[in-house]
Structure formats: C-alpha cells, structure tokens
Scaffold this motif. Sequence first.
Motif, PDB file in Angstrom:
ATOM      1  N   GLU A  20      11.192  13.449  15.133  1.00  0.00           N
ATOM      2  CA  GLU A  20       9.756  13.223  15.326  1.00  0.00           C
ATOM      3  C   GLU A  20       9.108  12.744  14.028  1.00  0.00           C
ATOM      4  O   GLU A  20       8.302  11.802  14.032  1.00  0.00           O
ATOM      5  CB  GLU A  20       9.098  14.531  15.806  1.00  0.00           C
ATOM      6  N   ALA A  21       9.472  13.371  12.925  1.00  0.00           N
ATOM      7  CA  ALA A  21       8.877  12.989  11.635  1.00  0.00           C
ATOM      8  C   ALA A  21       9.268  11.573  11.237  1.00  0.00           C
ATOM      9  O   ALA A  21       8.450  10.805  10.729  1.00  0.00           O
ATOM     10  CB  ALA A  21       9.310  13.986  10.561  1.00  0.00           C
ATOM     11  N   ALA A  22      10.534  11.222  11.511  1.00  0.00           N
ATOM     12  CA  ALA A  22      11.023   9.895  11.118  1.00  0.00           C
ATOM     13  C   ALA A  22      10.328   8.794  11.912  1.00  0.00           C
ATOM     14  O   ALA A  22      10.213   7.660  11.455  1.00  0.00           O
ATOM     15  CB  ALA A  22      12.536   9.818  11.319  1.00  0.00           C
ATOM     16  N   GLU A  23       9.856   9.132  13.106  1.00  0.00           N
ATOM     17  CA  GLU A  23       9.123   8.148  13.900  1.00  0.00           C
ATOM     18  C   GLU A  23       7.652   8.073  13.496  1.00  0.00           C
ATOM     19  O   GLU A  23       7.035   7.024  13.514  1.00  0.00           O
ATOM     20  CB  GLU A  23       9.222   8.498  15.391  1.00  0.00           C
ATOM     21  N   LYS A  24       7.088   9.230  13.142  1.00  0.00           N
ATOM     22  CA  LYS A  24       5.644   9.318  12.950  1.00  0.00           C
ATOM     23  C   LYS A  24       5.174   8.901  11.558  1.00  0.00           C
ATOM     24  O   LYS A  24       4.108   8.313  11.408  1.00  0.00           O
ATOM     25  CB  LYS A  24       5.227  10.778  13.205  1.00  0.00           C
ATOM     26  N   TRP A  25       5.970   9.220  10.523  1.00  0.00           N
ATOM     27  CA  TRP A  25       5.412   9.190   9.170  1.00  0.00           C
ATOM     28  C   TRP A  25       5.605   7.920   8.346  1.00  0.00           C
ATOM     29  O   TRP A  25       4.779   7.643   7.468  1.00  0.00           O
ATOM     30  CB  TRP A  25       5.860  10.437   8.388  1.00  0.00           C
ATOM     31  N   PRO A  26       6.649   7.126   8.540  1.00  0.00           N
ATOM     32  CA  PRO A  26       6.789   5.946   7.666  1.00  0.00           C
ATOM     33  C   PRO A  26       5.565   5.023   7.694  1.00  0.00           C
ATOM     34  O   PRO A  26       5.123   4.542   6.651  1.00  0.00           O
ATOM     35  CB  PRO A  26       8.055   5.268   8.195  1.00  0.00           C
ATOM     36  N   GLY A  27       4.977   4.808   8.857  1.00  0.00           N
ATOM     37  CA  GLY A  27       3.792   3.955   8.952  1.00  0.00           C
ATOM     38  C   GLY A  27       2.598   4.540   8.204  1.00  0.00           C
ATOM     39  O   GLY A  27       1.814   3.808   7.586  1.00  0.00           O
ATOM     40  N   LEU A  28       2.463   5.852   8.249  1.00  0.00           N
ATOM     41  CA  LEU A  28       1.361   6.518   7.562  1.00  0.00           C
ATOM     42  C   LEU A  28       1.568   6.466   6.045  1.00  0.00           C
ATOM     43  O   LEU A  28       0.630   6.274   5.273  1.00  0.00           O
ATOM     44  CB  LEU A  28       1.253   7.973   8.022  1.00  0.00           C
ATOM     45  N   ARG A  29       2.819   6.624   5.638  1.00  0.00           N
ATOM     46  CA  ARG A  29       3.159   6.573   4.212  1.00  0.00           C
ATOM     47  C   ARG A  29       2.813   5.224   3.589  1.00  0.00           C
ATOM     48  O   ARG A  29       2.439   5.136   2.426  1.00  0.00           O
ATOM     49  CB  ARG A  29       4.659   6.785   4.049  1.00  0.00           C
ATOM     50  N   ALA A  30       2.976   4.177   4.393  1.00  0.00           N
ATOM     51  CA  ALA A  30       2.670   2.837   3.881  1.00  0.00           C
ATOM     52  C   ALA A  30       1.203   2.768   3.456  1.00  0.00           C
ATOM     53  O   ALA A  30       0.861   2.123   2.460  1.00  0.00           O
ATOM     54  CB  ALA A  30       2.977   1.795   4.953  1.00  0.00           C
ATOM     55  N   ASP A  31       0.328   3.456   4.198  1.00  0.00           N
ATOM     56  CA  ASP A  31      -1.103   3.436   3.880  1.00  0.00           C
ATOM     57  C   ASP A  31      -1.515   4.531   2.904  1.00  0.00           C
ATOM     58  O   ASP A  31      -2.527   4.419   2.229  1.00  0.00           O
ATOM     59  CB  ASP A  31      -1.922   3.591   5.170  1.00  0.00           C
ATOM     60  N   TYR A  32      -0.753   5.617   2.885  1.00  0.00           N
ATOM     61  CA  TYR A  32      -1.077   6.754   1.998  1.00  0.00           C
ATOM     62  C   TYR A  32       0.172   7.141   1.211  1.00  0.00           C
ATOM     63  O   TYR A  32       0.828   8.136   1.528  1.00  0.00           O
ATOM     64  CB  TYR A  32      -1.577   7.945   2.812  1.00  0.00           C
ATOM     65  N   PRO A  33       0.519   6.362   0.172  1.00  0.00           N
ATOM     66  CA  PRO A  33       1.783   6.623  -0.538  1.00  0.00           C
ATOM     67  C   PRO A  33       1.816   7.982  -1.234  1.00  0.00           C
ATOM     68  O   PRO A  33       2.906   8.456  -1.577  1.00  0.00           O
ATOM     69  CB  PRO A  33       1.870   5.484  -1.566  1.00  0.00           C
ATOM     70  N   ASP A  34       0.665   8.601  -1.414  1.00  0.00           N
ATOM     71  CA  ASP A  34       0.647   9.900  -2.114  1.00  0.00           C
ATOM     72  C   ASP A  34       0.779  11.083  -1.153  1.00  0.00           C
ATOM     73  O   ASP A  34       0.713  12.233  -1.581  1.00  0.00           O
ATOM     74  CB  ASP A  34      -0.626  10.045  -2.955  1.00  0.00           C
ATOM     75  N   LEU A  35       0.993  10.841   0.138  1.00  0.00           N
ATOM     76  CA  LEU A  35       1.153  11.997   1.032  1.00  0.00           C
ATOM     77  C   LEU A  35       2.499  12.673   0.782  1.00  0.00           C
ATOM     78  O   LEU A  35       3.442  12.045   0.282  1.00  0.00           O
ATOM     79  CB  LEU A  35       1.006  11.572   2.498  1.00  0.00           C
ATOM     80  N   ARG A  36       2.570  13.965   1.114  1.00  0.00           N
ATOM     81  CA  ARG A  36       3.787  14.751   0.905  1.00  0.00           C
ATOM     82  C   ARG A  36       4.138  15.461   2.200  1.00  0.00           C
ATOM     83  O   ARG A  36       3.306  16.158   2.776  1.00  0.00           O
ATOM     84  CB  ARG A  36       3.576  15.793  -0.204  1.00  0.00           C
ATOM     85  N   LEU A  37       5.388  15.266   2.641  1.00  0.00           N
ATOM     86  CA  LEU A  37       5.799  15.791   3.930  1.00  0.00           C
ATOM     87  C   LEU A  37       6.833  16.908   3.749  1.00  0.00           C
ATOM     88  O   LEU A  37       7.867  16.706   3.105  1.00  0.00           O
ATOM     89  CB  LEU A  37       6.383  14.634   4.751  1.00  0.00           C
ATOM     90  N   HIS A  38       6.527  18.076   4.309  1.00  0.00           N
ATOM     91  CA  HIS A  38       7.427  19.235   4.210  1.00  0.00           C
ATOM     92  C   HIS A  38       8.208  19.413   5.508  1.00  0.00           C
ATOM     93  O   HIS A  38       7.613  19.439   6.590  1.00  0.00           O
ATOM     94  CB  HIS A  38       6.624  20.525   3.968  1.00  0.00           C
ATOM     95  N   MET A  39       9.517  19.606   5.383  1.00  0.00           N
ATOM     96  CA  MET A  39      10.340  19.967   6.534  1.00  0.00           C
ATOM     97  C   MET A  39      10.252  21.479   6.708  1.00  0.00           C
ATOM     98  O   MET A  39      10.625  22.237   5.803  1.00  0.00           O
ATOM     99  CB  MET A  39      11.789  19.541   6.299  1.00  0.00           C
ATOM    100  N   ILE A  40       9.772  21.927   7.890  1.00  0.00           N
ATOM    101  CA  ILE A  40       9.580  23.362   8.092  1.00  0.00           C
ATOM    102  C   ILE A  40      10.370  23.889   9.285  1.00  0.00           C
ATOM    103  O   ILE A  40      10.179  25.033   9.704  1.00  0.00           O
ATOM    104  CB  ILE A  40       8.076  23.706   8.264  1.00  0.00           C
ATOM    105  N   GLY A  41      11.258  23.056   9.853  1.00  0.00           N
ATOM    106  CA  GLY A  41      12.023  23.480  11.018  1.00  0.00           C
ATOM    107  C   GLY A  41      13.499  23.627  10.713  1.00  0.00           C
ATOM    108  O   GLY A  41      13.972  23.239   9.640  1.00  0.00           O
ATOM    109  N   HIS A  42      14.222  24.175  11.679  1.00  0.00           N
ATOM    110  CA  HIS A  42      15.668  24.369  11.512  1.00  0.00           C
ATOM    111  C   HIS A  42      16.350  23.013  11.291  1.00  0.00           C
ATOM    112  O   HIS A  42      16.056  22.043  11.971  1.00  0.00           O
ATOM    113  CB  HIS A  42      16.248  25.043  12.748  1.00  0.00           C
ATOM    114  N   LEU A  43      17.243  22.978  10.334  1.00  0.00           N
ATOM    115  CA  LEU A  43      17.875  21.722   9.933  1.00  0.00           C
ATOM    116  C   LEU A  43      19.374  21.793  10.140  1.00  0.00           C
ATOM    117  O   LEU A  43      20.044  22.702   9.634  1.00  0.00           O
ATOM    118  CB  LEU A  43      17.535  21.472   8.456  1.00  0.00           C
TER     119      LEU A  43
END
Length: 225
Positions: free
Chosen positions: A61-84
């Motif tokens: 889900e994160a890999a689909e949702k966040w790359p586009g947002l990162r392009a506009d907000y390069p300073d965002l920080r994404l934490h993985m909080i689920g089972h890996l």
Amino acid sequence: MTDIPANLAAVREKIAQAARDAGREPDSVTLVAVGKTHPAETMRLALSAGQRVFGENRVQEAAEKWPGLRADYPDLRLHMIGHLQSNKAAEAVETFDVIETVDRPKIARALKKEMDAQGRPLPIFVQVNTGEEPQKGGAAPADAPALAALCRDELGLDVLGLMCIPPLDEEPAPHFALLAKMAADMKLKCLSMGMSGDYETAIRLGATHVRVGTSIFGERLPRNP
Ligand SMILES: *Cc1c(COP(=O)(O)O)cnc(C)c1O
C-alpha cells in the motif's frame, strides 16, 4: 466530512499540552500520522496542513501511495509500523525512511543487507510485544535486549529506540512504563508508543513518537481486495 487540518491542529495541541504537563518540550514528541487505508489525496490534505511524518503498515500500500507524494514533498518521512516479512525487505527499504517494526534477527539481517545494497542506512526501532500476545509482532521483552544489541553492535544499524502496541483490552499505561524502563536500561533514546486512544498517556510516560490515525483521518476505509 473529516476536517483533516482541524483534526491535526487538535491532535498537535493535545500533544503539546501532554508534553507540558509532563515537564517536557512539545517538540520532543513527533506526531506520526498513520494513513493506512486512506488514499493519497487524503494524505495531501495533511501535507498541505504542514504534517511531514507519516506511518503505513503495509509495504504494498505504501509503495503505491507515497512515491507521487514524495515527488511534491521531498522532506516527508515515512515510517513502517506494520509486520514486515523478509521477502519484502527490499521494497520496504526503498519505500520507507524509518522501520519501526524490527522484531527478530531474521528481519534485522534482511534489512541490513538491503540497506547496504541500496545505500540507504535507515534508522530503526525494535518492536517489543509487551503483552506477550502470540498473534502479535514484536520481540518478547526477555529477548529484546539481545535483539537490540545484535542490531546495534553486530549489524551496525542505527537503533533509535523501542516501539510497542499494547493489548487492545488492557490498560496501556503499564505497557508504556515497561517499554520506557527497557529503553532506559538499553540506553535507547526514542519510544514509539501511543495511538488515538492513548497518546496523551504515552507522552506522560515518555513517548517521543506517537502514531495517530483515526483522530486525524477518521475511521479506516475498507481495503481493496
Ligand atoms: C493503525 C495503527 C496505529 C494508529 O491507530 P489509531 O487508533 O487509528 O490512531 C498506530 N500504530 C500502529 C502499529 C497501527 O497499525
């Protein structure tokens, strides 16, 4: 209608108040806004309101949702909080900036290998299963010191601190207190604990990172199959 800027402002104010009540600086607590199940457009409303630190619990889900947002907000920080799972380590290292859920040697080694391969040495938390619930991720409290030592001393990972998710049906405070004591014993600085229902309690007990979803974004949406 969920008013995300207003919800964020209210949560930030409660965080600041809880910090001051505990004799701490409001900016000693990082708000991790948990976006799972909510779409990218909803994240954009939080980004517009100044929020920069987010959490997701599924790699895909994160890999689909966040790359586009990162392009506009390069300073965002994404934490993985689920089972890996180890077979998702590569995509997790590509997608996230902090991994909060390192809970066994196998995943620690898989992440280290990928961080080296990708040249992305991400900070981590060791997740502790403070309630010793069989279905839940996290190292048992008795195993956590050895896991943290493996991560820090043998693998050379940047271990920020400890993370926990207390049992749903128990008073969270004793779990937060246990996590704080364990981190102090291990000389780790950060504590990721507290969600929508209990983040003020967590801050009083030393949380440096609170993971808040529902109070910001409203009820979670049904996931796509
Ligand atoms: C979903 C989730 C949260 C946020 O929970 P809310 O009760 O919606 O604030 C926090 N931590 C983890 C690990 C989660 O999976």
